[in-house]
Write a protein that holds these residues in place. Structure first.
Motif, PDB file in Angstrom:
ATOM      1  N   ASP A   7      33.958  45.255  44.356  1.00 13.03           N
ATOM      2  CA  ASP A   7      35.367  44.901  44.167  1.00 13.03           C
ATOM      3  C   ASP A   7      35.729  45.071  42.689  1.00 13.03           C
ATOM      4  O   ASP A   7      34.856  45.066  41.822  1.00 13.03           O
ATOM      5  N   ASP A   9      38.959  43.485  40.881  1.00 15.38           N
ATOM      6  CA  ASP A   9      39.528  42.301  40.226  1.00 15.38           C
ATOM      7  C   ASP A   9      38.630  41.077  40.380  1.00 15.38           C
ATOM      8  O   ASP A   9      38.199  40.734  41.477  1.00 15.38           O
ATOM      9  N   ASP A  10      38.374  40.444  39.265  1.00 16.21           N
ATOM     10  CA  ASP A  10      37.534  39.234  39.201  1.00 16.21           C
ATOM     11  C   ASP A  10      36.069  39.511  39.507  1.00 16.21           C
ATOM     12  O   ASP A  10      35.290  38.586  39.733  1.00 16.21           O
ATOM     13  N   ASP A 136      32.060  40.976  46.222  1.00 10.50           N
ATOM     14  CA  ASP A 136      33.493  40.673  46.168  1.00 10.50           C
ATOM     15  C   ASP A 136      33.646  39.176  45.892  1.00 10.50           C
ATOM     16  O   ASP A 136      32.744  38.400  46.177  1.00 10.50           O
ATOM     17  N   ASP A 137      34.796  38.777  45.353  1.00  9.54           N
ATOM     18  CA  ASP A 137      35.025  37.334  45.147  1.00  9.54           C
ATOM     19  C   ASP A 137      35.769  36.731  46.342  1.00  9.54           C
ATOM     20  O   ASP A 137      35.970  35.524  46.392  1.00  9.54           O
TER      21      ASP A 137
END
Ligand SMILES: [Mg+2]
Length: 188
Positions: A7, A9-10, A136-137
């Motif tokens: 992922d 973002d973040d 992923d977050d």
């Protein structure tokens, strides 16, 4: 070669969305208390006004990669096939999502010179991506992988180790932990 979906973002970067949001509000909201994946839910009835001002901004301008991300990802890319998978749609200003897509592409192309742009996947529905490992977050985005790594973020902190273990998910807090988990087998 096994495949990894990473992922953006973040996980790779925080972008500057938080800074822009906090500048607008004039204070730092209690994100954990929000109980939402979307930070902008802290805006309440100011959301419309915020996005009116926000739509022309590039959240990746001056943004950096998270610590160790470049080095670990580069090492991983020698023994795994890496795909960067990211959602680019702003729910509040869908019609400006083309700008967001362009900004994301430029950031990835600029910062991760060893990853072929063919391996970028821009979609909000990551369940269509068939990779052996997913990082992923957002818990739902790990669906379908045989190895699932949840990157710690304010909105997933309350998920306990046991809850995650039930779903075959392992929490990671930084890129050094990812390195340990995914590169151990390759080190002699
Ligand atoms: Mg994310």
């Amino acid at each position: 070669m096994k495949t990894i979906m990473v992922d953006m973002d973040d996980v790779l970067t925080y972008g500057r969305f938080t800074d822009i949001l906090e500048d607008y509000l004039g204070y730092k909201p209690d994100y954990e208390g929000l109980n939402s994946f979307y930070m902008q839910d802290a805006l309440g009835d100011k959301k419309k006004d915020f996005f009116e001002k926000f739509k022309s901004k590039n959240v990746y301008e001056d943004a950096t990669l998270l610590p160790d991300c470049y080095d670990v990802l580069k090492k991983l890319s020698k023994v795994y096939k890496i795909y960067i998978c990211t959602d680019y749609i702003w729910r509040e200003i869908v019609e400006y999502s083309g700008d967001s897509l362009k900004n994301k592409f430029n950031f990835l192309h600029d910062k991760l010179d060893f990853i072929n742009p063919r391996n970028y996947v821009f979609t909000a529905d990551k369940s269509i991506v068939n990779c052996d490992i997913k990082i992923d977050d957002k818990l739902e985005n790990l669906f379908g992988a045989s190895q699932k790594l949840l990157f710690t973020a304010y909105h997933n902190k309350r998920l306990s180790k046991d809850e995650l273990a039930e779903q075959n998910v392992v929490r990671v807090n930084d890129w050094k932990e990812i390195e340990k988990l995914l590169l151990n087998d390759f080190e002699s």
